[in-house]
Design an enzyme around this catalytic site. Structure first.
Site, mmCIF file in Angstrom:
data_model
loop_
_atom_site.group_PDB
_atom_site.id
_atom_site.type_symbol
_atom_site.label_atom_id
_atom_site.label_comp_id
_atom_site.label_asym_id
_atom_site.label_seq_id
_atom_site.Cartn_x
_atom_site.Cartn_y
_atom_site.Cartn_z
ATOM 1 N N GLU A 71 35.448 51.396 37.888
ATOM 2 C CA GLU A 71 34.986 50.027 37.589
ATOM 3 C C GLU A 71 35.191 49.657 36.120
ATOM 4 O O GLU A 71 34.279 49.198 35.450
ATOM 5 C CB GLU A 71 33.515 49.833 38.009
ATOM 6 C CG GLU A 71 33.350 49.938 39.510
ATOM 7 C CD GLU A 71 32.188 49.126 40.070
ATOM 8 O OE1 GLU A 71 31.688 48.216 39.395
ATOM 9 O OE2 GLU A 71 31.789 49.411 41.212
HETATM 10 C C1 LIG Z 1 36.724 58.481 42.003
HETATM 11 C C2 LIG Z 1 37.354 57.135 41.884
HETATM 12 C C3 LIG Z 1 37.006 56.118 42.751
HETATM 13 C C4 LIG Z 1 37.658 54.887 42.695
HETATM 14 N N1 LIG Z 1 37.401 53.933 43.646
HETATM 15 C C5 LIG Z 1 38.209 52.835 43.698
HETATM 16 C C6 LIG Z 1 38.121 51.930 44.792
HETATM 17 O O1 LIG Z 1 37.298 52.084 45.697
HETATM 18 N N2 LIG Z 1 38.982 50.897 44.835
HETATM 19 C C7 LIG Z 1 39.914 50.682 43.862
HETATM 20 O O2 LIG Z 1 40.667 49.732 43.967
HETATM 21 N N3 LIG Z 1 40.003 51.500 42.788
HETATM 22 C C8 LIG Z 1 39.190 52.578 42.701
HETATM 23 N N4 LIG Z 1 39.285 53.449 41.621
HETATM 24 C C9 LIG Z 1 40.210 53.143 40.560
HETATM 25 C C10 LIG Z 1 39.558 52.918 39.215
HETATM 26 O O3 LIG Z 1 38.986 51.667 39.132
HETATM 27 C C11 LIG Z 1 40.673 53.158 38.181
HETATM 28 O O4 LIG Z 1 40.845 54.557 38.156
HETATM 29 C C12 LIG Z 1 40.369 52.649 36.854
HETATM 30 O O5 LIG Z 1 40.424 51.273 36.870
HETATM 31 C C13 LIG Z 1 41.333 53.192 35.789
HETATM 32 O O6 LIG Z 1 42.676 53.216 36.185
HETATM 33 P P1 LIG Z 1 43.537 54.549 35.982
HETATM 34 O O7 LIG Z 1 42.773 55.682 36.530
HETATM 35 O O8 LIG Z 1 44.902 54.326 36.516
HETATM 36 O O9 LIG Z 1 43.609 54.742 34.427
HETATM 37 P P2 LIG Z 1 44.631 54.054 33.415
HETATM 38 O O10 LIG Z 1 44.688 52.613 33.634
HETATM 39 O O11 LIG Z 1 45.909 54.825 33.437
HETATM 40 O O12 LIG Z 1 43.892 54.301 32.042
HETATM 41 C C14 LIG Z 1 43.976 55.536 31.332
HETATM 42 C C15 LIG Z 1 43.145 55.404 30.050
HETATM 43 O O13 LIG Z 1 43.666 54.359 29.242
HETATM 44 C C16 LIG Z 1 42.622 53.459 28.881
HETATM 45 N N5 LIG Z 1 43.166 52.110 28.770
HETATM 46 C C17 LIG Z 1 43.948 51.438 29.644
HETATM 47 N N6 LIG Z 1 44.217 50.212 29.181
HETATM 48 C C18 LIG Z 1 43.587 50.096 27.991
HETATM 49 C C19 LIG Z 1 43.450 49.062 27.024
HETATM 50 N N7 LIG Z 1 44.039 47.885 27.138
HETATM 51 N N8 LIG Z 1 42.693 49.298 25.931
HETATM 52 C C20 LIG Z 1 42.081 50.481 25.752
HETATM 53 N N9 LIG Z 1 42.174 51.488 26.629
HETATM 54 C C21 LIG Z 1 42.907 51.300 27.742
HETATM 55 C C22 LIG Z 1 41.593 53.572 29.989
HETATM 56 O O14 LIG Z 1 40.306 53.215 29.522
HETATM 57 C C23 LIG Z 1 41.680 55.038 30.347
HETATM 58 O O15 LIG Z 1 40.866 55.770 29.481
HETATM 59 C C24 LIG Z 1 38.623 54.662 41.677
HETATM 60 C C25 LIG Z 1 38.927 55.674 40.751
HETATM 61 C C26 LIG Z 1 38.324 56.893 40.856
HETATM 62 C C27 LIG Z 1 38.718 57.963 39.873
#
Ligand SMILES: Cc1cc2nc3c(=O)[nH]c(=O)nc-3n(C[C@H](O)[C@H](O)[C@H](O)COP(=O)(O)OP(=O)(O)OC[C@H]3O[C@@H](n4cnc5c(N)ncnc54)[C@H](O)[C@@H]3O)c2cc1C
Length: 823
Positions: free
Chosen positions: A501
């Site tokens: 989230e």
């Molecule tokens: C256990 C789990 C349950 C989930 N459940 C759902 C679900 O039910 N439905 C769904 O749709 N999604 C779900 N998600 C997805 C979740 O919302 C995403 O994992 C999250 O939004 C981050 O995306 P990412 O993991 O690809 O990280 P990335 O986007 O690759 O980010 C990697 C890092 O970079 C940082 N970052 C990225 N952009 C910026 C920026 N502009 N400025 C500063 N820092 C930045 C992030 O904070 C993070 O620390 C789930 C994820 C997990 C792990």
């Protein structure tokens, strides 16, 4: 001397008007009168004359609307239009979604505390309390977290059935659709209590009640969709999931590559208008067992079957699990907290247009639908789960530190441990107040975009700090996993809450200040909105109004920040009792400092500030701690200003002020334009940095609160499952705590005799018997020490396993062989 007195009079009148935010007209009159009166009495006619001319030269043109607009605002409007970064449609949607509550006051530099204190006290209804004492209590009694996390990697069937039967998935669904129709506070309380027993159960229950099919259907669903799905979702007959994230779309959810193409296909002999969907989603909670999948994708209409637009934009649909081509069922494994979570895929999956949430006319409105609903779920799910976790940490670590003895003393008595206990108690007080405040905002009908980001970030970050402290205090007991370990899984699972989230780094660096500055600032959004007014005359009028309001606001904040800094926050509006009055004044000071810095940073850096994340993160921290401190003060008032809570409030408040100072200092120190940085430092820290972290003495008082039963501790552990059932070690530890404390003076008597070499036996019970026979302790004391020794032994014990028990039941090799045999 007479010249100085005259100048001083003009300056004081100007400062007082700026401090109190008087209008330009009032300033002009007050300053001229002060200058003339003091100047003439002091005998400085020439100085008076020159000053009055200057004052009038400033005031008169500014008070002439037509002149001011044409000569000043019009050229500035041109420059402003050039330097203001153009907002994308998605950014615009995100900024417009949601409401502004008390956080707007904090950004104003002059918060109206009575606005905060007149908000109704958040309370559970009788029915909600009964649910908490009934089904939630019963469910907590059924949970065996080791079975869930290690043996089954799933909830057992009876727990699933109980959750569905008692409508845990229907807390946000109104009663007319068969749901529980709970308030946000009740929803939060349920999640908190479940989280004190199992992060897996709490996450499983949180998701259907957060942003997902139910929430989206409630707001945008057609009557047919609502009547079909909501009653079935309420009783768990349908299990929902919501799929937005994919390999290329994580934090930037707008970049989804999943797509649908509008087309016609013959279905059961009938030509049907629909879409062919291609998608690759991952991390989707509840997906492996979902019966209905909320899907986000970008919709294209190359043949223009729906209208004249080809790229319709992000669109949301509900796909039944039985949809041919929908590949679903595999699982991810999030850090040993095995709630159902997995990927789903599909290629050219044909579905009719009727699956769109709200129907075909909602095609392309998906992003708006998501951001409008996002803040409500984010305000509750993760903050509540984190709060449940930290409350349990208070109950567990407080009791454990009191009963675990080393060097002949409770480990709670060692200052090193005391430091960790103080952090656990103080930060839990802050976290609980924060999550209650955001739930209350939702119950007041707000869509708290900024507070929900603050609550999500800080509750989970403090969850991480507290989980670490709790594990440290438990030593080896916290590290050795097994049925007896109640702390390890919570510590393991914290990064999940940090990631979902809105991952925390992005939430802090981009969202809190980014959204807060534009949404909560009384003028910035108005200035930006003025740019899009089509008629030039209206545009100039609106811009002029916002601009001059903004300039007055900026001057006032500079004066307020300096005045409150110089006086050590000893003057100004306040509320509350004698104990907290100074706290409100400190918040006034830092509210003015935040508003000043925000204006200067935005004014000097313009659109570049968006990429200076380290600066905006720090200003976001200031806003956050102001919000959290206000939430704590409101909680203190709502609970009747309890004296017992004061050490907790004081510790958490000073911690917040210390962090505000660190954040402001860091932001100013790193501001790239040095002269501006020097000026800000003088206005914000006229006497330097005077805040100090909570003292060691205060920390000792907090540690004392969480290591002994009492009313303040009871409030900290509200909504914690503490019934001493067989499955609840923390509950049983807390039940033993009064005996542990009663035994301490007896143990001291016994210890003295032991040190004096009075006993022949090497065994503890044998020595107790000897002590009783020698009259060192009486029979009741003998029984007490024996009971405590046995009880404590259970709680300091850890598990051990036969090596075969720790091997995964199915290894990769086994699985490969099985699959090969089947082939
Ligand atoms: C256990 C789990 C349950 C989930 N459940 C759902 C679900 O039910 N439905 C769904 O749709 N999604 C779900 N998600 C997805 C979740 O919302 C995403 O994992 C999250 O939004 C981050 O995306 P990412 O993991 O690809 O990280 P990335 O986007 O690759 O980010 C990697 C890092 O970079 C940082 N970052 C990225 N952009 C910026 C920026 N502009 N400025 C500063 N820092 C930045 C992030 O904070 C993070 O620390 C789930 C994820 C997990 C792990």
């Amino acid at each position: 001397m007479s010249v100085i007195l005259t100048l001083l009079a003009a300056l004081i009148a100007t400062g007082a008007c700026a401090y109190h935010r008087s209008s330009l007209r009032t300033w002009a009159i007050a300053t001229v009168i002060a200058t003339v009166v003091v100047g003439l009495i002091a005998g400085a006619p020439w100085t008076t004359f020159i000053l009055v001319v200057i004052e009038l030269a400033i005031a008169v043109p500014l008070l002439m609307d037509g002149f001011r607009r044409k000569q000043i605002s019009a050229p500035l409007l041109k420059i402003f239009a050039k330097v203001t970064p153009k907002l994308s449609e998605t950014e615009q949607t995100a900024l417009e979604a949601g409401t502004v509550g008390f956080e707007g006051e904090l950004f104003s530099g002059k918060p109206d505390w009575h606005e905060l204190l007149k908000q109704p006290k958040p309370e559970l209804s009788v029915e909600e309390q009964a649910y908490l004492d009934g089904p939630v209590e019963e469910l907590c009694g059924m949970i065996d977290d080791w079975q869930i996390t290690h043996e089954l990697a799933d909830l057992p069937p009876d727990v699933w059935a109980f959750i569905k039967k008692h409508k845990f998935f229907g807390m946000i669904i109104p009663k007319q659709y068969g749901g529980l129709g709970f308030s946000a506070l009740a929803h939060s309380a349920v999640l908190q209590k479940l989280a004190t027993m199992s992060a897996t159960v709490a996450s499983t229950v949180a998701v259907p009640n957060s942003l997902g099919p139910a929430e989206l259907l409630l707001h945008y669903g057609s009557d047919e969709q609502k009547n079909h799905y909501l009653p079935r979702l309420a009783i768990g007959e349908e299990i929902p999931c919501f799929a937005l994230t994919g390999p290329y779309a994580g934090s930037d959810a707008t970049s989804i590559t999943d797509f649908g193409v509008v087309c016609k296909q013959v279905v059961d002999g009938v030509e049907t208008l629909g879409m062919k969907l291609t998608f690759d989603k991952r991390y989707i909670t509840l997906a492996p067992i979902a019966t209905v999948v909320g899907l986000a994708f970008r919709l294209y209409d190359p043949e223009k079957l729906l209208g004249d637009k080809e790229d319709l934009g992000i669109t949301l649909a509900l796909l039944p699990r039985s949809t041919p081509g929908l590949e679903i069922g595999r699982r991810h494994f999030p850090l040993n907290v095995p709630f159902q979570n997995g990927p789903l895929h599909g290629k050219d999956v044909f579905v009719p247009m009727s699956v769109l949430i709200g129907g075909p006319h909602m095609a392309g409105h998906g992003w708006r639908m998501l951001v409008e609903c996002l803040s409500v779920g984010r305000a509750i799910s993760l903050p509540s789960n984190a709060t449940g976790g930290v409350r349990a940490a208070v109950a567990a670590t407080g009791a454990y530190a009191r009963m675990r003895k080393q060097f002949g003393l409770s480990i709670a008595r060692f200052e090193g441990v005391e430091e960790a206990l103080a952090r656990i108690g103080g930060l839990t007080y802050a976290t609980a107040a924060l999550s209650r405040a955001t739930a209350a905002a939702v119950d007041r009908g707000e869509k708290p975009a900024v507070p929900s980001a603050i609550a999500k970030y800080h509750a989970t970050e403090w969850g991480r700090t507290i989980a670490g402290d709790a594990l440290d205090v438990h030593g080896g007991k916290g590290v050795q996993l097994g049925p007896k370990n109640y702390a390890g899984r919570a510590w393991q699972g914290v990064p999940i809450a940090i990631t979902v989230e809105g991952a925390n780094i992005m939430t802090r660096s981009l969202m809190i200040f980014g959204q807060g500055a534009i949404r909560c600032h009384p003028y910035v959004l108005k200035e930006m909105q003025a740019l899009s007014i089509p008629d030039y005359g209206d545009r100039l009028k609106a811009f002029d109004r916002a601009l001059f309001g903004h300039i007055g606001f900026g001057i006032s904040n500079a004066v307020r920040s300096l005045t409150l800094g110089l006086t050590g926050s000893r003057i100004g509006d306040t509320a509350g009792d004698a104990y907290v009055r100074r706290y409100y004044r400190k918040l006034n000071r830092y509210s003015a400092a935040l508003a000043l810095c925000a204006d200067v940073f935005m004014g000097v850096l313009g659109g570049k500030l968006k990429f200076k994340e380290k600066l905006s993160a720090r200003l976001g921290d200031v806003l956050s701690y102001l919000y959290i401190a206000s939430a704590m003060l409101k909680r203190y008032e709502d609970t009747g200003r309890p004296e017992a809570d004061r050490p907790l409030l004081a510790w958490a408040f000073h911690e917040c002020m210390w962090r505000i100072q660190t954040a402001l200092d860091g932001a100013i120190r790193n501001f790239p334009v040095r002269p501006v940085s020097w000026l800000l430092r003088a206005l914000v820290f006229p006497w330097g940095r005077r805040e100090v972290p909570p003292s060691d003495r205060l920390g000792r008082r907090v540690a004392a609160i969480i290591t002994a039963p009492g009313e303040a501790r009871d409030r900290l552990t509200e909504w914690t499952y503490l019934t001493p059932t067989a499955n609840n070690t923390i509950g049983r530890m807390n039940a033993l705590l009064p005996d542990v404390i009663a035994a301490e003076p007896v143990e001291r008597k016994f210890g003295k005799a032991q040190k004096a070499g009075q006993f022949k036996s090497h065994d503890y019970v044998g020595q107790l018997v000897e002590a009783m026979q020698a009259g060192v302790i009486n029979t009741a004391e003998f029984e007490l020490l024996k009971r405590v020794r046995e009880g404590v032994f259970e709680f300091i014990s850890v598990d051990d396993f036969d090596p075969s028990e720790l091997r995964a039941a199915v290894t990769r090799a086994d699985l490969k062989k099985k699959l090969a045999d089947a082939a």
